[in-house]
Design a protein around this motif. Sequence first.
Motif, PDB file in Angstrom:
ATOM      1  N   ILE A 168      57.231  34.019  47.921  1.00 15.09           N
ATOM      2  CA  ILE A 168      57.782  34.390  49.232  1.00 15.09           C
ATOM      3  C   ILE A 168      59.231  33.924  49.318  1.00 15.09           C
ATOM      4  CG2 ILE A 168      57.682  33.809  51.691  1.00 15.09           C
ATOM      5  CD1 ILE A 168      54.654  33.869  51.455  1.00 15.09           C
ATOM      6  N   SER A 169      60.058  34.768  49.848  1.00 12.64           N
ATOM      7  CA  SER A 169      61.432  34.401  50.157  1.00 12.64           C
ATOM      8  C   SER A 169      61.587  34.514  51.677  1.00 12.64           C
ATOM      9  CB  SER A 169      62.412  35.333  49.444  1.00 12.64           C
ATOM     10  OG  SER A 169      63.733  35.070  49.864  1.00 12.64           O
ATOM     11  N   GLY A 170      61.982  33.440  52.293  1.00 11.39           N
ATOM     12  CA  GLY A 170      62.053  33.429  53.755  1.00 11.39           C
ATOM     13  C   GLY A 170      60.957  32.541  54.305  1.00 11.39           C
ATOM     14  N   THR A 171      60.680  32.704  55.554  1.00  9.72           N
ATOM     15  CA  THR A 171      59.699  31.826  56.213  1.00  9.72           C
ATOM     16  C   THR A 171      58.512  32.652  56.680  1.00  9.72           C
ATOM     17  OG1 THR A 171      61.508  30.398  56.949  1.00  9.72           O
ATOM     18  CG2 THR A 171      59.360  30.126  58.032  1.00  9.72           C
ATOM     19  N   ALA A 172      57.385  32.338  56.124  1.00  8.46           N
ATOM     20  CA  ALA A 172      56.154  33.005  56.565  1.00  8.46           C
ATOM     21  C   ALA A 172      55.686  32.351  57.853  1.00  8.46           C
ATOM     22  CB  ALA A 172      55.088  32.886  55.479  1.00  8.46           C
ATOM     23  N   PRO A 173      54.970  33.067  58.691  1.00 13.74           N
ATOM     24  CA  PRO A 173      54.484  32.472  59.949  1.00 13.74           C
ATOM     25  C   PRO A 173      53.535  31.313  59.661  1.00 13.74           C
ATOM     26  CG  PRO A 173      53.521  34.638  59.589  1.00 13.74           C
ATOM     27  CD  PRO A 173      54.592  34.473  58.577  1.00 13.74           C
ATOM     28  N   ALA A 174      53.670  30.288  60.487  1.00 10.19           N
ATOM     29  CA  ALA A 174      52.826  29.102  60.302  1.00 10.19           C
ATOM     30  C   ALA A 174      51.363  29.451  60.504  1.00 10.19           C
ATOM     31  CB  ALA A 174      53.265  28.021  61.278  1.00 10.19           C
ATOM     32  N   GLY A 175      50.533  28.841  59.704  1.00 11.71           N
ATOM     33  CA  GLY A 175      49.090  29.011  59.843  1.00 11.71           C
ATOM     34  C   GLY A 175      48.550  30.262  59.171  1.00 11.71           C
ATOM     35  N   VAL A 176      49.417  31.057  58.574  1.00 15.55           N
ATOM     36  CA  VAL A 176      48.997  32.326  57.967  1.00 15.55           C
ATOM     37  C   VAL A 176      49.388  32.352  56.498  1.00 15.55           C
ATOM     38  CG1 VAL A 176      49.378  34.826  57.948  1.00 15.55           C
ATOM     39  CG2 VAL A 176      49.144  33.609  60.117  1.00 15.55           C
ATOM     40  N   ARG A 177      48.524  32.880  55.678  1.00 18.90           N
ATOM     41  CA  ARG A 177      48.840  33.052  54.256  1.00 18.90           C
ATOM     42  C   ARG A 177      48.871  34.552  53.924  1.00 18.90           C
ATOM     43  NH1 ARG A 177      44.628  29.361  50.998  1.00 18.90           N
ATOM     44  NH2 ARG A 177      43.180  30.683  52.150  1.00 18.90           N
ATOM     45  N   LEU A 178      49.794  34.894  53.075  1.00 12.11           N
ATOM     46  CA  LEU A 178      49.861  36.276  52.586  1.00 12.11           C
ATOM     47  C   LEU A 178      49.119  36.343  51.258  1.00 12.11           C
ATOM     48  CD1 LEU A 178      50.920  39.184  52.733  1.00 12.11           C
ATOM     49  CD2 LEU A 178      52.970  38.396  51.526  1.00 12.11           C
ATOM     50  N   ARG A 179      48.162  37.222  51.213  1.00  6.78           N
ATOM     51  CA  ARG A 179      47.360  37.390  49.998  1.00  6.78           C
ATOM     52  C   ARG A 179      47.806  38.676  49.303  1.00  6.78           C
ATOM     53  NH1 ARG A 179      42.519  39.943  48.459  1.00  6.78           N
ATOM     54  NH2 ARG A 179      41.039  38.641  47.290  1.00  6.78           N
ATOM     55  N   VAL A 180      47.983  38.604  47.988  1.00  8.46           N
ATOM     56  CA  VAL A 180      48.345  39.800  47.230  1.00  8.46           C
ATOM     57  C   VAL A 180      47.517  39.853  45.949  1.00  8.46           C
ATOM     58  CG1 VAL A 180      50.269  38.679  45.990  1.00  8.46           C
ATOM     59  CG2 VAL A 180      50.253  41.153  46.258  1.00  8.46           C
ATOM     60  N   SER A 181      47.107  41.037  45.609  1.00  7.86           N
ATOM     61  CA  SER A 181      46.395  41.244  44.337  1.00  7.86           C
ATOM     62  C   SER A 181      46.934  42.502  43.683  1.00  7.86           C
ATOM     63  CB  SER A 181      44.878  41.378  44.562  1.00  7.86           C
ATOM     64  OG  SER A 181      44.607  42.529  45.351  1.00  7.86           O
ATOM     65  N   ALA A 182      46.846  42.541  42.358  1.00  4.78           N
ATOM     66  CA  ALA A 182      47.306  43.714  41.603  1.00  4.78           C
ATOM     67  C   ALA A 182      46.116  44.317  40.875  1.00  4.78           C
ATOM     68  CB  ALA A 182      48.404  43.312  40.606  1.00  4.78           C
ATOM     69  N   ILE A 185      44.136  33.759  57.812  1.00  2.00           N
ATOM     70  CA  ILE A 185      44.428  32.631  58.713  1.00  2.00           C
ATOM     71  C   ILE A 185      44.041  31.344  58.012  1.00  2.00           C
ATOM     72  CG2 ILE A 185      43.896  31.550  60.918  1.00  2.00           C
ATOM     73  CD1 ILE A 185      43.367  34.355  62.007  1.00  2.00           C
ATOM     74  N   GLN A 186      45.024  30.491  57.829  1.00  2.90           N
ATOM     75  CA  GLN A 186      44.779  29.234  57.137  1.00  2.90           C
ATOM     76  C   GLN A 186      44.556  28.096  58.138  1.00  2.90           C
ATOM     77  OE1 GLN A 186      48.068  27.840  54.766  1.00  2.90           O
ATOM     78  NE2 GLN A 186      46.718  26.741  53.357  1.00  2.90           N
ATOM     79  N   THR A 187      45.407  28.043  59.154  1.00  2.86           N
ATOM     80  CA  THR A 187      45.311  26.961  60.145  1.00  2.86           C
ATOM     81  C   THR A 187      45.436  27.584  61.537  1.00  2.86           C
ATOM     82  OG1 THR A 187      46.438  25.521  58.565  1.00  2.86           O
ATOM     83  CG2 THR A 187      46.192  24.695  60.813  1.00  2.86           C
ATOM     84  N   TYR A 188      44.309  27.649  62.209  1.00  2.00           N
ATOM     85  CA  TYR A 188      44.263  28.422  63.464  1.00  2.00           C
ATOM     86  C   TYR A 188      45.190  27.868  64.534  1.00  2.00           C
ATOM     87  CZ  TYR A 188      41.902  32.099  66.043  1.00  2.00           C
ATOM     88  OH  TYR A 188      41.637  33.253  66.707  1.00  2.00           O
ATOM     89  N   ASN A 189      45.247  26.535  64.613  1.00  5.21           N
ATOM     90  CA  ASN A 189      46.021  25.963  65.704  1.00  5.21           C
ATOM     91  C   ASN A 189      47.523  26.044  65.500  1.00  5.21           C
ATOM     92  OD1 ASN A 189      46.275  24.112  63.726  1.00  5.21           O
ATOM     93  ND2 ASN A 189      45.545  22.348  64.898  1.00  5.21           N
ATOM     94  N   LEU A 190      47.975  26.535  64.333  1.00  7.31           N
ATOM     95  CA  LEU A 190      49.417  26.724  64.108  1.00  7.31           C
ATOM     96  C   LEU A 190      49.886  28.134  64.447  1.00  7.31           C
ATOM     97  CD1 LEU A 190      49.958  24.828  60.710  1.00  7.31           C
ATOM     98  CD2 LEU A 190      50.471  24.037  63.036  1.00  7.31           C
ATOM     99  N   LEU A 191      48.947  28.991  64.771  1.00 10.50           N
ATOM    100  CA  LEU A 191      49.326  30.396  64.998  1.00 10.50           C
ATOM    101  C   LEU A 191      50.168  30.534  66.255  1.00 10.50           C
ATOM    102  CD1 LEU A 191      45.996  32.326  64.226  1.00 10.50           C
ATOM    103  CD2 LEU A 191      47.959  31.909  62.735  1.00 10.50           C
ATOM    104  N   LYS A 192      51.205  31.320  66.118  1.00  9.00           N
ATOM    105  CA  LYS A 192      52.025  31.677  67.275  1.00  9.00           C
ATOM    106  C   LYS A 192      52.234  33.175  67.243  1.00  9.00           C
ATOM    107  CE  LYS A 192      54.705  27.495  68.235  1.00  9.00           C
ATOM    108  NZ  LYS A 192      54.264  26.484  67.304  1.00  9.00           N
ATOM    109  N   SER A 193      52.045  33.788  68.404  1.00  5.45           N
ATOM    110  CA  SER A 193      52.201  35.248  68.426  1.00  5.45           C
ATOM    111  C   SER A 193      53.660  35.615  68.190  1.00  5.45           C
ATOM    112  CB  SER A 193      51.732  35.798  69.774  1.00  5.45           C
ATOM    113  OG  SER A 193      52.574  35.316  70.806  1.00  5.45           O
ATOM    114  N   GLY A 194      53.849  36.780  67.653  1.00  7.18           N
ATOM    115  CA  GLY A 194      55.209  37.243  67.397  1.00  7.18           C
ATOM    116  C   GLY A 194      55.256  38.123  66.167  1.00  7.18           C
TER     117      GLY A 194
END
Lengths: 175, 182
Positions: free
Chosen positions: A87-101, A153-162
């Motif tokens: 990842i380049s940049g800042t991913a939203p807190a509490g969320v993970r991006l999953r990728v598969s090929a 969702i990795q950490t529910y209490n870190l989620l912020k809408s946006g």
Amino acid sequence: MRFLLFILLYPAMSLTYGQMSSSVSAGVTLPSVALLDIEPSGSVSLNFTSPSEAGNILGSSSTNNSKWINITSAVASGVTRKITARISGTAPAGVRLRVSAASVAGSGAGTRGTPGSALFLTTSDQILINGIGGGYTGTGNTNGFNLTYSLDIQTYNLLKSGAYTFSVVYTLADN
Amino acid sequence: MKLKPEILKWIILALILTFCNALRAQSISASGSWTPSVTAITEAGNNYASSTLESAANQTLISVSMPPQDLLFIISFANNYQVWVKRTDSGPNWNTAGLQLFVKRTGSGTGGGTSLLLVPSAINNGLTYQQITTSDVQFFDGYNFGNSTRSGIPIQYQITGVSVLVPAATYSTTITYTLVDN
């Protein structure tokens, strides 16, 4: 006397040249090639489904499999390559991006590598596809490695809408 | 019967001339090397646009001289020859890597002489691509008259198998043309 002189000189004159073979050189240099592209161009949008009833958790993430990795790779004998992702940049807190090929598909030929397990991307490079040698995948969005993205969702209490925007960087590199 | 000394002298001269002509060595000369470049791939996913590289039609020029087959410089006989070709790789073996090198003759050159009856010299075969291997293979043949040299025989090359699947490297080889008195 003249007769004798001619007899002596003639063999010497006759043997003054002679070459049984002659050579020229030929050669071509095939360079190392490492090209990677994501097709089609444009961004990917992922989102969570809002719960319809108070007390419920967010719905599962949408998935996107519109992107394909195209590669061309030419390597020296014995060299293999890998494709890493981060990842380049800042991913939203509490969320993970999953990728598969998915396994390589479409046209092309050669040693195009094998995808590993799905990754949860971070800002550090992780190997997505490995064992690439000399090969090419073909171009466009039906050739190469089909990517599937989803959010987790990795950490529910870190989620912020946006709305959050960040990039995924893929690198084709020697092992 | 006893030959007069004067006649005997000229008989000896004739024999020596004939012998010395036969001793004259043949000669072959090749000039013009070939080191083509591949066209860079500009889009990920593609292979090289063409798997074949081809040289100019006269990339190499060959000249062939043969010892005269004549009788006292008066009557010339055709002196047949063959030209064989092989390659000696330096570095990676072309065939193992998937590359093939081919050669053909695209013209006849000039010269080679004519007989007393104005029969011209000739050059034959070698007009279609044939692979150059690491062993000698017959390429073309012909015959000259007298001391004449057939020169400027144009030679063209072709490399096939160019691909990103071929290990990246510099592939070099020496092409040797060998003249055989036939």
